[in-house]
Scaffold this motif. Structure first.
Motif, mmCIF file in Angstrom:
data_model
loop_
_atom_site.group_PDB
_atom_site.id
_atom_site.type_symbol
_atom_site.label_atom_id
_atom_site.label_comp_id
_atom_site.label_asym_id
_atom_site.label_seq_id
_atom_site.Cartn_x
_atom_site.Cartn_y
_atom_site.Cartn_z
ATOM 1 N N GLY A 183 34.493 -11.620 20.525
ATOM 2 C CA GLY A 183 34.057 -11.435 19.152
ATOM 3 C C GLY A 183 32.556 -11.498 19.015
ATOM 4 N N TYR A 184 31.949 -12.412 19.732
ATOM 5 C CA TYR A 184 30.492 -12.587 19.690
ATOM 6 C C TYR A 184 29.788 -11.321 20.171
ATOM 7 C CZ TYR A 184 26.046 -15.135 20.236
ATOM 8 O OH TYR A 184 24.740 -15.564 20.132
ATOM 9 N N GLN A 185 30.241 -10.793 21.313
ATOM 10 C CA GLN A 185 29.609 -9.593 21.861
ATOM 11 C C GLN A 185 29.912 -8.357 21.021
ATOM 12 O OE1 GLN A 185 29.946 -9.006 26.120
ATOM 13 N NE2 GLN A 185 29.824 -11.194 26.527
ATOM 14 N N SER A 186 31.082 -8.330 20.383
ATOM 15 C CA SER A 186 31.396 -7.216 19.481
ATOM 16 C C SER A 186 30.417 -7.178 18.319
ATOM 17 C CB SER A 186 32.827 -7.350 18.952
ATOM 18 O OG SER A 186 33.772 -7.158 19.976
ATOM 19 N N ALA A 187 30.138 -8.340 17.742
ATOM 20 C CA ALA A 187 29.192 -8.414 16.624
ATOM 21 C C ALA A 187 27.804 -7.982 17.064
ATOM 22 C CB ALA A 187 29.162 -9.835 16.067
ATOM 23 N N GLN A 224 36.033 -15.857 15.103
ATOM 24 C CA GLN A 224 35.052 -16.939 15.082
ATOM 25 C C GLN A 224 33.776 -16.539 15.814
ATOM 26 O OE1 GLN A 224 36.464 -20.678 16.682
ATOM 27 N NE2 GLN A 224 34.402 -21.551 16.739
ATOM 28 N N GLY A 225 33.940 -15.939 17.006
ATOM 29 C CA GLY A 225 32.776 -15.482 17.755
ATOM 30 C C GLY A 225 31.997 -14.421 16.999
ATOM 31 N N PHE A 226 32.727 -13.519 16.350
ATOM 32 C CA PHE A 226 32.098 -12.448 15.567
ATOM 33 C C PHE A 226 31.214 -13.018 14.460
ATOM 34 C CE2 PHE A 226 32.318 -9.531 11.907
ATOM 35 C CZ PHE A 226 31.841 -8.356 12.471
ATOM 36 N N TYR A 227 31.793 -13.909 13.670
ATOM 37 C CA TYR A 227 31.039 -14.465 12.546
ATOM 38 C C TYR A 227 29.944 -15.434 12.991
ATOM 39 C CZ TYR A 227 34.248 -12.344 9.203
ATOM 40 O OH TYR A 227 34.963 -11.437 8.452
ATOM 41 N N ASP A 228 30.157 -16.127 14.101
ATOM 42 C CA ASP A 228 29.119 -17.037 14.601
ATOM 43 C C ASP A 228 27.856 -16.272 14.969
ATOM 44 O OD1 ASP A 228 30.644 -19.260 14.200
ATOM 45 O OD2 ASP A 228 30.997 -19.703 16.320
ATOM 46 N N TYR A 229 28.022 -15.107 15.589
ATOM 47 C CA TYR A 229 26.830 -14.320 15.915
ATOM 48 C C TYR A 229 26.111 -13.876 14.645
ATOM 49 C CZ TYR A 229 23.707 -10.646 17.440
ATOM 50 O OH TYR A 229 22.583 -9.894 17.649
ATOM 51 N N LEU A 230 26.868 -13.388 13.670
ATOM 52 C CA LEU A 230 26.250 -12.937 12.425
ATOM 53 C C LEU A 230 25.521 -14.084 11.725
ATOM 54 C CD1 LEU A 230 29.002 -10.576 10.939
ATOM 55 C CD2 LEU A 230 27.090 -10.006 12.452
ATOM 56 N N ASN A 231 26.107 -15.277 11.758
ATOM 57 C CA ASN A 231 25.460 -16.436 11.136
ATOM 58 C C ASN A 231 24.191 -16.822 11.886
ATOM 59 O OD1 ASN A 231 27.408 -16.713 9.125
ATOM 60 N ND2 ASN A 231 28.688 -18.070 10.366
#
Length: 315
Positions: free
Chosen positions: A133-137, A167-174
């Motif tokens: 998710g983090y890398q997708s964001a 969670q990983g997606f939104y954590d990167y955006l935050n």
């Protein structure tokens, strides 16, 4: 597609039973594999790689396939009765702890693959859902910039898999202070191209501008692409996926789809090989890590050629 997958996994199961019974060698390790019924190509891919690895490494194995929690509990009992020295399980349902605890109490080690099972003494082998998710964001932001309109295709039914990726997606955006006012979520029924297609049709009708799609799965992404093509939309500039599906890799490589900015985040079904390796080591009396997390990474047009396997016709 579902019929094809069912045939594939049935064939794998027959071959697995043959491998389990075809040789009389008391020195071989006996590994039981408890799989869910394949409703998704990724699951069929897992069975494919499990069989391939066991055969290549001289492991005596038996694969069972279950359509629900009750069936898997019975399958686990049959694997124990068969004489499995270790189990690798990947249920798609919660509440498996009582059955798993009963196996561990018999001093049969259990390796959970791709799922969280809250049982003491269990080992787990999984991909890095959070990092996916983090890398997708990170990829999407690099394609569409700040304050973009992003569709998040959530699949609540898969539990921790979807939760961690989101969670990983939104954590990167935050972390980067991203303006999330134009991000909207859509709850899908399952990881499937049919869901991706039908749900994306609805989203395209409701939203006149969508910059990117955070799809958590390769098959879902294929359905999303079909809906976009049918609608003749050209506003979407980034679509992610997840898994390791050869068909989707082919689309990433195809210049026809370059305007969509396709990418996948690795979560290959070949990870089952790591799970079987851990189970085998424990069965032999060797120590093994309680948690093994397989690294992930972005597959895009720039590097997809490294991941295309023309010999893999399963997933």
């Amino acid at each position: 597609m579902k019929k094809i997958i069912s045939v594939l996994i049935s064939a794998v199961m027959v071959l697995s039973l043959f491998a389990a019974c075809g040789k009389d060698d008391s020195n071989r390790i006996k590994i039981g594999l408890a799989a869910p019924k394949a409703t998704h190509g990724w699951v069929a891919g897992v069975a494919y790689y499990a069989e391939k690895y066991c055969k290549a490494n001289g492991i005596e194995y038996m694969l069972t396939v279950s359509a629900n929690k009750t069936e898997m509990e019975k399958s686990i009992d049959s694997l124990v009765e068969w004489g499995a020295q270790a189990l690798v399980v990947w249920p798609q349902w919660s509440g498996m702890e009582e059955k798993i605890d009963s196996v561990i109490e018999k001093e049969i080690p259990v390796v959970a693959f791709d799922v969280d099972i809250q049982s003491d003494g269990i080992c787990k082998v999984t991909g890095n859902n959070y990092e996916m998710g983090y890398q997708s964001a990170e990829y999407i932001v690099g394609k569409v910039g700040e304050a973009a309109s992003i569709a998040v295709l959530d699949v609540p039914s898969v539990g921790s898999v979807s939760q961690l990726r989101k969670q990983g997606f939104y954590d990167y955006l935050n972390e980067i202070g991203y303006d999330k006012s134009n991000i909207f979520e859509f709850a899908e029924r399952a990881f499937s191209r049919d869901c991706g297609y039908e749900d994306m049709k609805k989203l395209l009708a409701e939203h006149k501008k969508i910059d990117a799609v955070f799809s958590l799965d390769d098959e879902t992404s294929i359905g999303v692409i079909k809906a976009i093509e049918d609608a003749g939309r050209t506003d979407i500039k980034a679509i992610t996926g997840g898994g390791g599906m050869q068909e989707y890799f082919g689309m990433i490589a195809d210049k026809k789809y370059s305007y969509l900015g396709l990418a996948s985040v690795l979560y290959s079904p070949s990870m089952i090989e790591n799970a079987i390796e851990v189970a085998s080591e424990i069965a032999r009396g060797n120590s093994a890590a309680k948690m093994v997390i397989i690294p992930t990474g972005i597959v895009s047009a720039e590097n997809v050629s490294k991941y295309i396997d023309n010999g893999n016709k399963v997933y």
